[in-house]
Write an enzyme that holds these catalytic residues in place. Sequence first.
Site, PDB file in Angstrom:
ATOM      1  N   ARG A 105       0.846  -1.184   0.000  1.00  0.00           N
ATOM      2  CA  ARG A 105       0.000   0.000   0.000  1.00  0.00           C
ATOM      3  C   ARG A 105       0.890   1.246   0.000  1.00  0.00           C
ATOM      4  O   ARG A 105       1.894   1.301   0.722  1.00  0.00           O
ATOM      5  CB  ARG A 105      -0.928   0.022   1.219  1.00  0.00           C
ATOM      6  CG  ARG A 105      -2.046  -1.018   1.151  1.00  0.00           C
ATOM      7  CD  ARG A 105      -3.064  -0.658   0.087  1.00  0.00           C
ATOM      8  NE  ARG A 105      -4.157  -1.635  -0.008  1.00  0.00           N
ATOM      9  CZ  ARG A 105      -4.214  -2.615  -0.881  1.00  0.00           C
ATOM     10  NH1 ARG A 105      -3.220  -2.784  -1.750  1.00  0.00           N
ATOM     11  NH2 ARG A 105      -5.245  -3.439  -0.913  1.00  0.00           N
TER      12      ARG A 105
ATOM     13  N   GLU B 296      -2.889   8.153  -4.508  1.00  0.00           N
ATOM     14  CA  GLU B 296      -3.017   7.293  -5.685  1.00  0.00           C
ATOM     15  C   GLU B 296      -4.307   7.624  -6.425  1.00  0.00           C
ATOM     16  O   GLU B 296      -5.371   7.634  -5.790  1.00  0.00           O
ATOM     17  CB  GLU B 296      -3.034   5.827  -5.239  1.00  0.00           C
ATOM     18  CG  GLU B 296      -2.873   4.831  -6.360  1.00  0.00           C
ATOM     19  CD  GLU B 296      -2.671   3.414  -5.842  1.00  0.00           C
ATOM     20  OE1 GLU B 296      -3.497   2.550  -6.203  1.00  0.00           O
ATOM     21  OE2 GLU B 296      -1.726   3.180  -5.082  1.00  0.00           O
TER      22      GLU B 296
ATOM     23  N   HIS C 120      -0.348   0.578 -10.076  1.00  0.00           N
ATOM     24  CA  HIS C 120      -1.060  -0.399  -9.236  1.00  0.00           C
ATOM     25  C   HIS C 120      -1.529  -1.605 -10.071  1.00  0.00           C
ATOM     26  O   HIS C 120      -2.720  -1.898 -10.156  1.00  0.00           O
ATOM     27  CB  HIS C 120      -2.252   0.257  -8.537  1.00  0.00           C
ATOM     28  CG  HIS C 120      -2.691  -0.465  -7.298  1.00  0.00           C
ATOM     29  ND1 HIS C 120      -3.295   0.160  -6.242  1.00  0.00           N
ATOM     30  CD2 HIS C 120      -2.613  -1.788  -6.948  1.00  0.00           C
ATOM     31  CE1 HIS C 120      -3.584  -0.715  -5.297  1.00  0.00           C
ATOM     32  NE2 HIS C 120      -3.176  -1.916  -5.711  1.00  0.00           N
TER      33      HIS C 120
END
Length: 328
Positions: free
Chosen positions: A239, A268, A287
């Site tokens: 994360r 993000e 991601h």
Amino acid sequence: MSKPKVFISREIFPEAIEMVRKVADTDLWPEETPAPRDVLLSKVSGVDGLLCLLTDKIDSELMEIAGPRLKVISQIAVGYENIDVKAATKRGIPVGYTPGVLTHATADFTFTLMLAAGRRLIDGTNFVKAGKWRTWHPLHFLGKEIYGSTLGLIGLGRIGLEVAKRATGFQMNILYHDIVRRRDLEEQYSLTYVDRDTILKQSDFLSLHVNLNPETYHLISEKEFSIMKSTAVLVNAARGPVIDPNALYWALKNGEIAAAGLDVTEPEPIPDDDPLLTLDNCIIAPHIASASIEARQEMSRIAAQNLVNGLQGEKLVECVNPEVYAKT
């Protein structure tokens, strides 16, 4: 008898959507980016089920607006920090997620980042594309060999262990630190348990595999970078907020560490003007660690099955809060 109503907050594999459509009237958000908050709240009003993503904030307000018909929340992700699980449990709503199926894909991608960042692959590729390659040079794009180097794993869950298994093929010296010592695995996979300072000091490649919670927020920051080797490569496919981005920028800029490979960022998506994007020694992927065809298909299938099961009053295949079933 009318079908239950569901909202799916993003496109997933068509066969998974079809699973849901067979049992429910389905409203699907078709855009690439998440639905704005006000739109999301309007879409969930009166639904029986919700299939959502990490980018959707599923809080008490949303559940209140959804109303008493909401029977199930199904997330297509292994993480669920965007969901107020306590609020869902209080309402008797099971929360589904998709663990396990993305383990191998994420472990593979972790090694992709390690190799690419350590050997300056993207830097070299950009050099060629810019028309700068004129000759072979013995001092151009020197990087760090993985073979025989020391790998540090912070977190030894499913993904961390799979990374360790892959590291044995490179004959790496594997160190790990976790809140739980895994003595049962140490001899089998040649793992050495060490404290945090030791893993920071000794790792040539440091890979993060922890959940995001108050204890892991900015787990790697100024102090940690000051301890690490100047030749170290940091990899994060967990994360984004586990790393302090400002501290990372200065560590990379000033040579406190050699390189970083990131699949996740804080925030993000990363802003276009983020200073990390100016650094040649920082690889940033959007991601995509779980983005193998096989993993994403199975994630879609499990998320759809969780949704269908919840609508039909059956137990979810993968449930974050199974204690809801003890209340019924």
